[in-house]
Design an enzyme around this catalytic site. Structure first.
Site, mmCIF file in Angstrom:
data_model
loop_
_atom_site.group_PDB
_atom_site.id
_atom_site.type_symbol
_atom_site.label_atom_id
_atom_site.label_comp_id
_atom_site.label_asym_id
_atom_site.label_seq_id
_atom_site.Cartn_x
_atom_site.Cartn_y
_atom_site.Cartn_z
ATOM 1 N N SER A 135 -0.033 -1.838 8.256
ATOM 2 C CA SER A 135 1.137 -2.270 9.035
ATOM 3 C C SER A 135 0.696 -3.091 10.238
ATOM 4 O O SER A 135 1.415 -3.974 10.694
ATOM 5 C CB SER A 135 1.928 -1.059 9.511
ATOM 6 O OG SER A 135 2.366 -0.324 8.398
ATOM 7 N N GLY A 155 0.835 -1.206 0.000
ATOM 8 C CA GLY A 155 0.000 0.000 0.000
ATOM 9 C C GLY A 155 0.869 1.254 0.000
ATOM 10 O O GLY A 155 0.624 2.200 -0.759
ATOM 11 N N HIS A 156 1.901 1.268 0.848
ATOM 12 C CA HIS A 156 2.811 2.423 0.878
ATOM 13 C C HIS A 156 3.552 2.556 -0.456
ATOM 14 O O HIS A 156 3.733 3.661 -0.968
ATOM 15 C CB HIS A 156 3.877 2.251 1.969
ATOM 16 C CG HIS A 156 3.361 2.217 3.363
ATOM 17 N ND1 HIS A 156 3.340 1.071 4.118
ATOM 18 C CD2 HIS A 156 2.850 3.199 4.148
ATOM 19 C CE1 HIS A 156 2.858 1.343 5.317
ATOM 20 N NE2 HIS A 156 2.535 2.618 5.362
ATOM 21 N N GLY A 175 -2.666 7.762 1.789
ATOM 22 C CA GLY A 175 -3.559 6.651 1.461
ATOM 23 C C GLY A 175 -4.987 6.912 1.907
ATOM 24 O O GLY A 175 -5.223 7.487 2.972
#
Ligand code: PAF
Length: 280
Positions: free
Chosen positions: A186, A32-33, A147
């Site tokens: 995370s 995602g990052h 995000g």
């Protein structure tokens, strides 16, 4: 790719770059990052610089939260960032970013920052805004990517940038999900295998709420209560499941772009998720 630990070195490394795309993170990176970094790269173009910061920001953690145990995985994170097209990693120590107690803080408006996440995590968005504003001052980006997974955070930052007249374009990055549909986070690393399978219930609950709204049910309080109960029945401890307007997270109104948001604890792990609905 350069890994930089001090403000002075970062400023000198960035000196000649007019276009700067910035992705702030707390590390322990996942796809995602990396998608946010790739988006920053696309937006800023090949001549621009892409900067990612890695800093676990004490100011946004309550004393009972996981600041001390939050995974710090700098070496692995840097490898991943290199592969995603990042030019500069800014990984300051706490002493570098907060050489003295951060007495000046940025207080976001309560109607946006004291609801939902802010209600359950008092002071969270003050901590987020303070560090992001400071990082913006250090990096001086032309654009930054956040995000949509942290939907309220994105809205809070957008409003901060608008009200403070910061010359930074804020872009939202789509939430990345695993094959089963679990939003990457995370904190998924805290889940057991069984919990990972169960965690899918959060997005399914949001989908069920949206389906009822789209079928014409308008008793929002009932829809939200049913969604919370469905989670409780499966052993979760929900903080909220709710349908809101996208732009200011006010109460849902028919005909406006809406977003369904949820936060709930599964075992020891608090998960959040959200799904946008198109305007009806
Ligand atoms: O979303 C995060 O990881 C953090 O809240 C941020 C934006 C890096 C600020 O510490």
């Amino acid at each position: 790719m350069q890994v930089i630990h001090t403000i002075a070195e970062l400023r000198s490394a960035l000196g000649h770059h007019a276009q700067r795309g910035f992705v702030p993170t707390m590390g322990n990176l996942h796809d995602g990052h990396l998608a946010l970094v790739r988006q920053a790269r696309e937006l800023v173009g090949p001549a621009g610089a892409v900067v990612a910061s890695i800093f676990v920001n004490r100011l946004q953690f309550a004393p009972h939260e996981d600041f001390d145990t939050y995974p710090r995985t700098l070496e692995r994170d840097c490898e991943l960032l290199k592969g995603a097209g990042c030019d500069l990693v800014f990984a300051p120590s706490e002493q570098e970013l907060y050489p003295e107690p951060q007495g000046y803080k940025l207080l976001p408006p309560p109607e946006l920052a004291d609801i939902l996440e802010g209600h359950f995590r008092p002071g969270f968005f003050t901590g987020v805004c303070t560090v992001v504003h400071k990082l913006f001052n250090i990096v001086q980006p032309t654009l930054a990517v956040f995000g949509k997974k942290d939907y309220q955070q994105l809205m809070v930052i957008r409003r901060m940038v608008a009200q403070m007249a910061l010359p930074i374009a804020i872009h939202g990055g789509e939430t990345r999900r695993n094959e089963q549909g679990l939003a990457l986070s995370s904190r998924n690393g805290y889940l057991s295998e069984a919990e990972k399978a169960e965690a899918l219930r959060l997005s399914r609950t949001l989908k069920a709420l949206i389906a009822r709204w789209q079928a014409g049910e308008r008793d929002l309080a009932q829809l939200e209560a049913d969604a919370m109960q469905a989670l409780r029945d499966a052993g979760w401890a929900p903080d909220y499941v709710t349908l809101r307007r996208q732009h200011d997270l006010g109460p849902a109104e028919h005909g406006q772009p809406l977003v369904a948001l949820a936060a709930a604890r599964l075992g020891k792990t608090r998960l959040i998720d959200n799904l946008e609905l198109p305007a009806a």
